[in-house]
Design a protein around this motif. Structure first.
Motif, PDB file in Angstrom:
ATOM      1  N   LYS A 174     -23.480  34.471 123.948  1.00 33.76           N
ATOM      2  CA  LYS A 174     -24.581  34.841 123.319  1.00 33.76           C
ATOM      3  C   LYS A 174     -24.359  36.400 122.660  1.00 33.76           C
ATOM      4  O   LYS A 174     -24.322  37.273 123.572  1.00 33.76           O
ATOM      5  N   ASP A 176     -32.552  42.768 121.489  1.00 33.88           N
ATOM      6  CA  ASP A 176     -33.472  41.707 121.827  1.00 33.88           C
ATOM      7  C   ASP A 176     -34.844  42.412 121.977  1.00 33.88           C
ATOM      8  O   ASP A 176     -35.123  42.819 123.072  1.00 33.88           O
ATOM      9  N   ASP A 219     -27.504  42.705 125.145  1.00 35.47           N
ATOM     10  CA  ASP A 219     -27.884  41.177 125.030  1.00 35.47           C
ATOM     11  C   ASP A 219     -26.858  40.775 124.370  1.00 35.47           C
ATOM     12  O   ASP A 219     -26.873  39.151 124.269  1.00 35.47           O
ATOM     13  N   GLU A 264     -35.006  33.808 122.622  1.00 34.74           N
ATOM     14  CA  GLU A 264     -33.986  33.444 121.527  1.00 34.74           C
ATOM     15  C   GLU A 264     -32.443  33.161 121.746  1.00 34.74           C
ATOM     16  O   GLU A 264     -31.935  32.585 120.847  1.00 34.74           O
ATOM     17  N   THR A 305     -26.468  36.650 128.630  1.00 35.46           N
ATOM     18  CA  THR A 305     -27.580  37.393 129.321  1.00 35.46           C
ATOM     19  C   THR A 305     -28.605  36.600 128.921  1.00 35.46           C
ATOM     20  O   THR A 305     -29.741  37.033 128.296  1.00 35.46           O
TER      21      THR A 305
HETATM   22 ZN    ZN Z   1     -32.203  37.763 124.886  1.00 31.98          ZN
END
Ligand code: ZN
Ligand code: BES
Ligand code: MN
Length: 506
Positions: free
Chosen positions: A267, A272, A290, A351, A376
């Protein structure tokens, strides 16, 4: 970066600024460990008495400095606590002790370690642990300090590990391995710690591509145009709220004679905010971390390029910045993901699963034998397992067990979590194929909801493991052992351990 070397000279004769030995805790008193015999002899057998007079207990993480006043060439001996006696041969205790010592010794130029790896018959497990812990403990992030000031203590420049035979091939291989592996961890820590204004998706993708190309890996970067052409709806939806466009970075390592293919997904949300479902201000700055999963996966590829295991490894790393704006995606949207599945968005702060869904579906097109993602992903992971234990979910008990065991061996603890049918059932959508979270913003089992959603994008029969590293990838508390504040590098060492396991055992 700090250099690492081996020596089989007597520890007491080395020209270093400090010599690190291990001590363990016996009834509240520090007892010299296996690597301390020569130092004890040089001090006339009084090491235990000196430690007692300084109040040393030998507990894990404790650091006690002793002036040797000429008894050893090193002016200072550092006693690093290993904890209970049975911990003397525990690699993680040695790794943590070495890390704590090297953090405490910042400002010294040359340091030697005698933490048990020098004892005949100790094998190379403790050598590996001491090497890793020591290098990890040298980490500092000072890029954004315009003036380091007079009290600044630079990281130790040269580390010498004491071994029975400095010419031993296996021991030399451990030095090379630790140097490559920990360089990868330090790279991830740097990326995670970098402020989010300096690491938006295009910059992150460029840096990843440059590093991977330099390492001799194949690199392909999809920009927003290529993402649109390819139908990467999840990555585009999250990225559309930001002025910095999203990316999908793909990196490949394909050695001759490989029997298995491992796909990695990480990710890469460079910041974020939560998007339209915006997060509270308190703690939001930590959301620069993130992208820790992305950084770890890219760094694993860099380490793989250096370590050359006989297994193919491919990385699929989606990168986006989750921002609220006039062009942002919104709750209520239905997004057509890569591969065609339609997702009803309920919370733009979920997301990670949107960008990962695309990347997982893309990875499965290349028919990997094993698929591992790390992210995360949820605050629920921190609620359930805290700041040091990652949550692992997936489709194959065999692979999940191997991930957990690999984590245990390298000191990155993991715990297996279920993906219950009722959680997935709670994500049935009235108008699309699947909802992004359980209806009604159910606060229960958030980590499991993440796993249930991601599983939708894993191809039939693919052995998949998902590692939620929301807590363990970023340390917001005080430094300890080989972990400083900020990015930790979790789960790079687990993934390398697993890749080497698969290269040897299939
Ligand atoms: Zn996130
Ligand atoms: N990046 C966060 C998860 C996170 C939280 C990472 C704390 C590190 C520390 C993720 O994108 C997120 O916001 N998750 C939400 C999901 C929810 C809206 C379903 C969460 O966990 O609250
Ligand atoms: Mn979020």
């Amino acid at each position: 970066m700090t250099t690492l070397s081996l020596s089989d000279s007597p520890a007491t004769t080395l020209a270093v600024d400090a010599l690190v030995i291990g001590v363990h805790a016996d009834d509240g008193r520090a007892v010299p460990g296996p690597g301390a015999a020569e130092v004890d002899a040089a001090l006339g057998g009084k090491l235990a008495a000196i430690l007692a007079s300084l109040g040393a207990s030998g507990s894990a993480g404790e650091i006690t400095k002793i002036a040797t006043l000429g008894a050893t060439t090193a002016p200072v001996v550092v006693a690093a606590g290993l904890g209970k006696p049975e911990k003397a041969a525990d690699p993680e205790a040695v790794r943590q002790a070495a890390g704590a010592a090297l953090r405490a010794l910042a400002g010294s130029a040359k340091v030697a370690l005698s933490l048990g790896s020098g004892s005949p018959g100790s094998g190379n497990g403790l050598l590996r642990a001491a090497a890793e812990g020591a290098l990890l403990g040298t980490y500092q992030f000072v890029t954004y300090k315009s003036d380091l000031g007079k009290s600044y203590k630079a990281p130790v420049a040269a580390i010498t590990l004491i071994v029975p035979d400095a010419k031993d091939k296996a021991a030399k291989a451990e030095v090379k391995r630790a140097s490559a592996l920990i360089a990868a961890v330090q790279q991830t820590r740097d990326w995670v710690n970098t402020p989010p204004n300096d690491l938006r998706p295009p910059a992150f993708a460029d840096q990843a591509g440059t590093a991977a190309t330099k390492a001799g890996l194949e690199v392909e970067i999809l920009d927003e145009k290529a993402l649109r052409k390819g139908g990467y709806g999840g990555i585009l939806a999250v990225g559309t709220g930001s002025a910095a466009a999203p990316r999908l970075v793909q990196i490949r390592y394909r050695p001759a004679g490989a029997k298995k293919h491992i796909a990695l997904v990480g990710k890469g949300i460079t910041f974020d905010t939560g998007g339209i479902s915006i997060k509270p201000a308190q703690g939001m700055a930590d959301m620069k971390s993130d992208m820790a999963g992305a950084a770890a996966v890219i760094s694993v590829m860099l380490a793989v390029a250096a370590l050359k295991p006989k297994v193919a490894v491919s990385a699929y790393v989606p990168m986006a910045e989750n921002m609220p704006s006039g062009s942002a995606y919104r709750p209520g949207d239905v997004v057509t993901m890569y591969g065609g599945k339609k997702v009803e968005v309920l919370n733009t702060d979920a997301e990670g699963r949107m960008i990962l869904g695309d990347a997982l579906a893309r990875a499965c097109e290349d028919s990997p034998d094993y698929l591992i993602d790390t992210a995360t992903l949820t605050g629920g992971q921190v609620v359930a397992l805290g700041h040091r234990i990652s949550g692992v979910m997936g489709t194959s008990d065999g692979l999940l067990g191997r991930v957990k065991d690999a984590g245990q061996r390298v000191g990155e603890p993991m715990w297996l979590m279920p993906i219950p049918d009722e959680v997935r059932a709670g994500m049935d959508s009235a108008i699309a194929d699947v909802m992004q979270i359980v209806a009604g913003f159910d606060r229960g089992g958030h980590m499991l909801q993440g796993g249930a959603f991601l599983r939708e994008f894993v191809g039939e029969g693919v052995e998949w493991a998902h590692i939620d590293i929301a807590g363990p990838s970023y340390n917001t508390s005080a430094p300890y052992g080989y972990i400083g504040k900020g990015g930790t590098g979790v789960p790079i060492r687990t993934l390398i351990e697993l890749i080497e396991d698969i290269a040897s055992n299939g």
